[in-house]
Design an enzyme around this catalytic site. Structure first.
Site, PDB file in Angstrom:
ATOM      1  N   CYS A  20       0.738  -1.091   0.040  1.00  0.00           N
ATOM      2  CA  CYS A  20       0.092  -0.021   0.043  1.00  0.00           C
ATOM      3  C   CYS A  20       0.793   1.250   0.092  1.00  0.00           C
ATOM      4  O   CYS A  20       1.876   1.423   0.728  1.00  0.00           O
ATOM      5  CB  CYS A  20      -0.810  -0.148   1.241  1.00  0.00           C
ATOM      6  SG  CYS A  20      -2.189   1.542   1.583  1.00  0.00           S
ATOM      7  N   CYS A  27       1.447   5.874   7.041  1.00  0.00           N
ATOM      8  CA  CYS A  27       0.275   5.709   7.489  1.00  0.00           C
ATOM      9  C   CYS A  27       0.594   4.276   8.292  1.00  0.00           C
ATOM     10  O   CYS A  27       1.022   3.169   7.898  1.00  0.00           O
ATOM     11  CB  CYS A  27      -0.671   5.204   6.413  1.00  0.00           C
ATOM     12  SG  CYS A  27      -2.260   4.558   7.082  1.00  0.00           S
ATOM     13  N   GLN A 228     -20.505  -0.081  15.900  1.00  0.00           N
ATOM     14  CA  GLN A 228     -19.198  -0.916  15.225  1.00  0.00           C
ATOM     15  C   GLN A 228     -18.990  -0.556  13.723  1.00  0.00           C
ATOM     16  O   GLN A 228     -19.845  -0.537  13.054  1.00  0.00           O
ATOM     17  CB  GLN A 228     -19.560  -2.429  15.483  1.00  0.00           C
ATOM     18  CG  GLN A 228     -19.727  -2.783  16.928  1.00  0.00           C
ATOM     19  CD  GLN A 228     -18.404  -2.803  17.995  1.00  0.00           C
ATOM     20  OE1 GLN A 228     -17.341  -2.566  17.194  1.00  0.00           O
ATOM     21  NE2 GLN A 228     -18.219  -3.435  18.855  1.00  0.00           N
ATOM     22  N   GLU A 278     -26.144   3.708  30.266  1.00  0.00           N
ATOM     23  CA  GLU A 278     -25.206   4.499  29.352  1.00  0.00           C
ATOM     24  C   GLU A 278     -25.201   5.807  30.125  1.00  0.00           C
ATOM     25  O   GLU A 278     -26.243   6.476  30.477  1.00  0.00           O
ATOM     26  CB  GLU A 278     -25.716   4.652  28.130  1.00  0.00           C
ATOM     27  CG  GLU A 278     -24.885   5.471  27.211  1.00  0.00           C
ATOM     28  CD  GLU A 278     -23.597   5.013  27.003  1.00  0.00           C
ATOM     29  OE1 GLU A 278     -22.638   6.030  27.348  1.00  0.00           O
ATOM     30  OE2 GLU A 278     -22.982   3.950  26.801  1.00  0.00           O
ATOM     31  N   ASP A 326     -20.048  -4.319  27.694  1.00  0.00           N
ATOM     32  CA  ASP A 326     -18.911  -3.945  26.635  1.00  0.00           C
ATOM     33  C   ASP A 326     -18.476  -2.656  26.744  1.00  0.00           C
ATOM     34  O   ASP A 326     -18.815  -1.509  26.031  1.00  0.00           O
ATOM     35  CB  ASP A 326     -19.763  -3.872  25.325  1.00  0.00           C
ATOM     36  CG  ASP A 326     -18.950  -3.717  23.969  1.00  0.00           C
ATOM     37  OD1 ASP A 326     -18.014  -3.770  24.171  1.00  0.00           O
ATOM     38  OD2 ASP A 326     -19.523  -3.729  22.974  1.00  0.00           O
ATOM     39  N   CYS A 353     -12.725  -5.069  23.306  1.00  0.00           N
ATOM     40  CA  CYS A 353     -11.865  -4.680  22.057  1.00  0.00           C
ATOM     41  C   CYS A 353     -10.627  -4.602  22.669  1.00  0.00           C
ATOM     42  O   CYS A 353      -9.711  -4.187  21.846  1.00  0.00           O
ATOM     43  CB  CYS A 353     -12.447  -3.259  21.469  1.00  0.00           C
ATOM     44  SG  CYS A 353     -12.220  -1.982  22.430  1.00  0.00           S
TER      45      CYS A 353
END
Length: 396
Positions: A20, A27, A228, A278, A326, A353
């Site tokens: 790439c 990057c 997500q 939340e 989560d 994650c």
């Protein structure tokens, strides 16, 4: 571990063999791009085993059949090149130097088309690019999000000032250049910060959000919503989590760190009642709207700190049967985990994650009398080092 051949049918393409050009410019977005996808999965499985293997045997990681162009969100930062030519792209790793980006192997292609449309309109309207050092200029970033189910794009132009000359005409021009942009927003970020979005915004056209379908549930997605980035793997992730909960319509479920209600609403048809907690007010509003949009009547959402909420529930002698959690990359907190244990649910399903902070939290939970029943990795971010894991726990 043996990786199934199905992950390699589309992965061994010419893309895998080509370097790439963005990588050569600094990057750092795809550090595993040079590795065959099969090897990427092996490395990730090895990491899961190293971090979580003491709690039980991890199941083979679930990879993608086509690990390209999966991202449904992109952010592009404006810059000048060769004098005053307006470009946009990403910061080189560890710097504030912007690498111009036309296309990315991970973006849904329509995202690159939408960014180019906004970029072209900015050039036509001669809007000045914001200079971080001098604190001058107007346009800072473009944020775009794609709905896979509806094939619609939400675009956000982030400006350093609320004044956008010719805003309506500008929005109309963007729509002409990319008709899949069904809503266009101006976000105002006047702060000197690396945070992309500011607190104020104006909808230049459209509803201010797009909708996407996940696990059979329609969700509203705004510019700032947590959603997500890999819709294909997210369905697998959430279904894995819900199946691990073994719901039979008799359980009360707590969805902690619920965001816009993605896990809780996806589980609602299998539960007696869902409670979502939340801290983010706008996310809670979206969760209520999502429930209403889908006709889900057994779910309610509260704006509160999850730890405080669970502590108060436990103090009142209230309990739930299953807790979905989560948390962000930093993981949970000892206070939250102790509060959950005090409430004594039957199961905890922990979606993470970051398996490193998940390991830390699992150590505390096992000391509190919990036992790991399932460890399942899901490759949400091919060609990066990111890993999502679902761990279910029951009482010893």
């Amino acid at each position: 571990m043996e990786i199934k051949d199905k992950y390699m049918k589309k992965a061994d393409t010419e893309k895998q063999q080509l370097a790439c050009a963005l990588q050569k410019q600094g990057c750092g977005g795809c550090p595993m791009l040079a590795l065959p996808y099969e090897e990427q999965l092996r490395k990730k499985q090895k990491k899961i085993k190293k971090l979580l293997g003491n709690f039980g045997k991890p199941q083979p990681i679930i990879g993608m059949e086509n690990p390209w162009h999966y991202r449904n969100k992109a952010i592009s930062t404006f810059t000048y090149v060769k004098g005053r030519q307006v470009k946009s792209g990403i910061y080189a790793q560890g710097t504030h130097w912007v690498i111009p980006v036309e296309t990315c192997l991970l973006h849904q292609p329509v995202l690159d088309e939408a960014i180019e449309a906004v970029r072209k309109a900015v050039r036509e309207f001669k809007y000045p690019v914001y200079d971080e050092d001098k604190k001058t200029g107007l346009v800072r970033h473009i944020l775009v999000r794609h709905s896979l189910s509806e094939d619609q794009v939400l675009a956000v132009l982030v400006t350093a000032s609320p004044v956008l000359p010719g805003a309506k005409a500008f929005g109309k021009r963007v729509r002409q250049l990319c008709p899949k942009i069904t809503t266009f927003i101006q976000n105002i970020n006047e702060r000197s910060t690396s945070t992309v979005l500011g607190y104020k915004e104006k909808t230049l056209y459209g509803k201010g959000y797009i909708q996407d379908t996940l696990c059979g549930i329609r969700f509203r997605i705004s510019g700032s919503s947590f959603y997500q980035i890999n819709p294909v793997q997210t369905e697998i992730l959430y279904r894995t989590a819900i199946e691990a909960a073994e719901l039979d319509k008799n359980q009360t479920v707590l969805d902690a760190y619920c965001g816009v209600g993605t896990i809780g609403l996806s589980a609602a048809s299998r539960a007696k009642k869902v409670i979502g907690v939340e801290r983010n007010k706008s996310a809670v509003r979206c969760a209520w709207e999502n429930a209403k949009e889908n006709g889900i009547q057994n779910a309610r959402f509260l704006c509160a700190d999850a730890t405080d909420f669970i502590r108060k529930m436990a103090a009142r002698g209230e309990r739930v049967d299953v807790v979905f959690m989560d948390p962000p990359r930093a993981g949970s907190t000892p206070e939250f985990l102790q509060a959950v244990s005090a409430m004594r649910p039957e199961k905890i399903v922990y979606v993470s994650c970051n398996p490193e902070t998940q390991k830390r939290d699992l150590e505390l939970l096992t000391k509190e009398g919990w036992q790991v029943k399932l460890i399942q990795g899901v490759d949400m971010f091919p060609h990066t080092e990111g890993i999502e894991t679902v761990v279910s726990l029951g009482r010893k």
